[in-house]
Design a protein around this motif. Sequence first.
Motif, mmCIF file in Angstrom:
data_model
loop_
_atom_site.group_PDB
_atom_site.id
_atom_site.type_symbol
_atom_site.label_atom_id
_atom_site.label_comp_id
_atom_site.label_asym_id
_atom_site.label_seq_id
_atom_site.Cartn_x
_atom_site.Cartn_y
_atom_site.Cartn_z
ATOM 1 N N THR A 77 42.172 23.522 72.411
ATOM 2 C CA THR A 77 43.482 24.031 72.752
ATOM 3 C C THR A 77 43.542 25.297 73.055
ATOM 4 O OG1 THR A 77 44.323 22.113 71.499
ATOM 5 C CG2 THR A 77 45.909 24.016 71.990
ATOM 6 N N THR A 78 43.011 26.235 72.204
ATOM 7 C CA THR A 78 42.789 27.471 72.410
ATOM 8 C C THR A 78 42.112 27.919 73.849
ATOM 9 O OG1 THR A 78 42.604 27.953 70.043
ATOM 10 C CG2 THR A 78 42.352 29.849 71.240
ATOM 11 N N ARG A 79 41.071 27.338 73.912
ATOM 12 C CA ARG A 79 40.532 27.698 75.202
ATOM 13 C C ARG A 79 41.180 27.309 76.329
ATOM 14 N NH1 ARG A 79 34.723 27.753 76.576
ATOM 15 N NH2 ARG A 79 34.424 27.244 78.707
ATOM 16 N N LEU A 80 41.831 26.293 76.523
ATOM 17 C CA LEU A 80 42.705 25.775 77.543
ATOM 18 C C LEU A 80 43.880 26.753 77.871
ATOM 19 C CD1 LEU A 80 42.650 21.918 77.168
ATOM 20 C CD2 LEU A 80 41.488 23.464 78.811
ATOM 21 N N VAL A 81 44.546 27.460 76.743
ATOM 22 C CA VAL A 81 45.638 28.133 76.712
ATOM 23 C C VAL A 81 45.425 29.406 77.268
ATOM 24 C CG1 VAL A 81 47.447 29.218 75.341
ATOM 25 C CG2 VAL A 81 47.107 26.632 74.985
ATOM 26 N N LEU A 82 44.063 30.091 76.758
ATOM 27 C CA LEU A 82 43.710 31.185 77.321
ATOM 28 C C LEU A 82 43.491 31.316 78.619
ATOM 29 C CD1 LEU A 82 42.816 33.960 76.845
ATOM 30 C CD2 LEU A 82 40.596 33.248 75.971
ATOM 31 N N ALA A 83 42.653 30.104 79.013
ATOM 32 C CA ALA A 83 42.549 30.227 80.640
ATOM 33 C C ALA A 83 43.852 29.908 81.485
ATOM 34 C CB ALA A 83 41.467 28.780 80.779
ATOM 35 N N ALA A 84 44.615 29.161 80.886
ATOM 36 C CA ALA A 84 46.083 28.874 81.560
ATOM 37 C C ALA A 84 46.702 30.070 81.755
ATOM 38 C CB ALA A 84 46.728 27.818 81.124
ATOM 39 N N LEU A 85 46.978 30.784 80.684
ATOM 40 C CA LEU A 85 47.815 31.881 80.362
ATOM 41 C C LEU A 85 47.481 33.142 81.061
ATOM 42 C CD1 LEU A 85 49.547 31.451 76.827
ATOM 43 C CD2 LEU A 85 50.444 30.923 79.220
ATOM 44 N N GLU A 139 44.626 36.735 80.145
ATOM 45 C CA GLU A 139 44.246 37.705 78.962
ATOM 46 C C GLU A 139 45.661 38.352 78.784
ATOM 47 O OE1 GLU A 139 41.220 40.122 80.026
ATOM 48 O OE2 GLU A 139 39.693 38.798 80.087
ATOM 49 N N THR A 140 46.394 38.791 79.621
ATOM 50 C CA THR A 140 47.723 39.514 79.503
ATOM 51 C C THR A 140 48.706 38.834 78.741
ATOM 52 O OG1 THR A 140 47.379 40.820 81.187
ATOM 53 C CG2 THR A 140 49.477 40.785 80.505
ATOM 54 N N ASP A 141 49.073 37.600 79.279
ATOM 55 C CA ASP A 141 50.210 36.599 78.548
ATOM 56 C C ASP A 141 49.837 36.315 77.350
ATOM 57 O OD1 ASP A 141 51.842 37.078 80.788
ATOM 58 O OD2 ASP A 141 51.475 35.188 81.790
ATOM 59 N N TYR A 142 48.337 35.819 77.499
ATOM 60 C CA TYR A 142 48.073 35.332 75.974
ATOM 61 C C TYR A 142 47.776 36.245 74.898
ATOM 62 C CZ TYR A 142 45.197 32.731 72.470
ATOM 63 O OH TYR A 142 44.831 32.105 71.178
ATOM 64 N N GLY A 143 47.562 37.654 75.533
ATOM 65 C CA GLY A 143 47.794 38.564 74.467
ATOM 66 C C GLY A 143 49.064 38.989 73.981
ATOM 67 N N ILE A 144 50.118 38.821 74.844
ATOM 68 C CA ILE A 144 51.639 39.267 74.564
ATOM 69 C C ILE A 144 52.008 37.935 73.625
ATOM 70 C CG2 ILE A 144 53.901 38.989 75.441
ATOM 71 C CD1 ILE A 144 52.658 40.220 78.032
ATOM 72 N N ILE A 190 56.474 31.485 78.914
ATOM 73 C CA ILE A 190 57.923 31.179 78.697
ATOM 74 C C ILE A 190 57.971 29.574 78.519
ATOM 75 C CG2 ILE A 190 60.294 30.646 79.224
ATOM 76 C CD1 ILE A 190 60.521 33.363 80.384
ATOM 77 N N MET A 191 57.197 28.797 79.267
ATOM 78 C CA MET A 191 57.054 27.342 79.082
ATOM 79 C C MET A 191 56.248 26.919 77.791
ATOM 80 S SD MET A 191 56.432 26.078 82.945
ATOM 81 C CE MET A 191 56.012 24.293 82.107
ATOM 82 N N TYR A 192 55.109 28.022 77.316
ATOM 83 C CA TYR A 192 54.444 27.704 76.665
ATOM 84 C C TYR A 192 55.132 27.669 75.153
ATOM 85 C CZ TYR A 192 50.403 27.991 73.195
ATOM 86 O OH TYR A 192 49.489 27.841 71.876
ATOM 87 N N GLY A 193 56.015 28.945 75.080
ATOM 88 C CA GLY A 193 56.821 29.162 73.763
ATOM 89 C C GLY A 193 57.851 28.124 73.534
ATOM 90 N N LEU A 194 58.563 27.503 74.923
ATOM 91 C CA LEU A 194 59.616 26.349 74.628
ATOM 92 C C LEU A 194 58.637 25.289 74.298
ATOM 93 C CD1 LEU A 194 62.362 25.418 75.280
ATOM 94 C CD2 LEU A 194 61.711 24.884 77.782
ATOM 95 N N PHE A 195 57.750 25.060 74.686
ATOM 96 C CA PHE A 195 57.121 23.903 74.267
ATOM 97 C C PHE A 195 56.773 23.790 72.696
ATOM 98 C CE2 PHE A 195 55.781 22.787 78.649
ATOM 99 C CZ PHE A 195 56.400 21.371 78.719
ATOM 100 N N MET A 196 56.134 24.682 72.321
ATOM 101 C CA MET A 196 55.836 24.960 70.814
ATOM 102 C C MET A 196 57.137 24.936 69.987
ATOM 103 S SD MET A 196 52.489 25.521 70.648
ATOM 104 C CE MET A 196 52.562 24.423 72.074
#
Length: 204
Positions: free
Chosen positions: A28-36, A38-43, A185-191
Amino acid sequence: MKAANRIVVNTAVLYIKLLLAMAIGLITTRLVLAALGETDYGIYSLVAGVVGMLAFLQGAMSGASMRFLSYSVGTGDQDNIIKTFNTTLFLHIVLGIILVVIMELGGIVMFKYFLNIPEAKILDAKIIFHFMVITTFFAVISVPYDAVMNSHENMLVLSLIDLLGNILRLGVAIFLTYSTTNLLIMYGLFMLIIQIILRLIKQW
C-alpha cells in the motif's frame, strides 16, 4: 473453548494478522507514494505526524476501557456490563470532541508558524488536516468497541476487521494509481470513509 486452547488460537490469529498487515502495508505504501508523488506524500505524512502526536492517547484509553469492561464481563452482571460500556462510550465521545477542538486550534498555530508547506499546497494541506482530525475523532469513539471485543477475547473478529481496513486501504492505493483528480484530497477523504466504515462494523 478451554482457556489454554483460546490462548493458542488468539495468539495464532494475532501473529497471522500482523504478518498479513505488514505485507499489505508495504504494498500500500509503495503504491500511494508512486501515485501521490514525493511532495504530496510528504505533505500527507507531515500533517499525519502532527495529528499522530495524540494517537498514543488511543492506546492508553483502550487499555483503561478494557480493564473496566473485562472486570464487568467477569462479574457476569449484564446490567453492569451495559452500564460500564455506555459510560465508557460517553466518556470517549466527550474526549473525542475535546481532542477535535484542541487539534483544530493547534492546527491554526501549526500552519501559521511551524509547518513548512509550499504556498500552492497550503489549501490542500488544510483540507487533509481537517479530514484527519475527523478521522481521529472516529478512531477515539471506536475504542470502547475495541475494548469490549478484547474483553470477550474475540481476537478473530477484531483481527478480521483490522485486516478489512488494510485491504480497503490497499484498494484506495490501487484506485489512486489509475486516477488523476486531486489525489491528495481524495486520499485523505478515503481514509476518513474507511475509518467510518470500520467504526460502524465494530458497532454492529
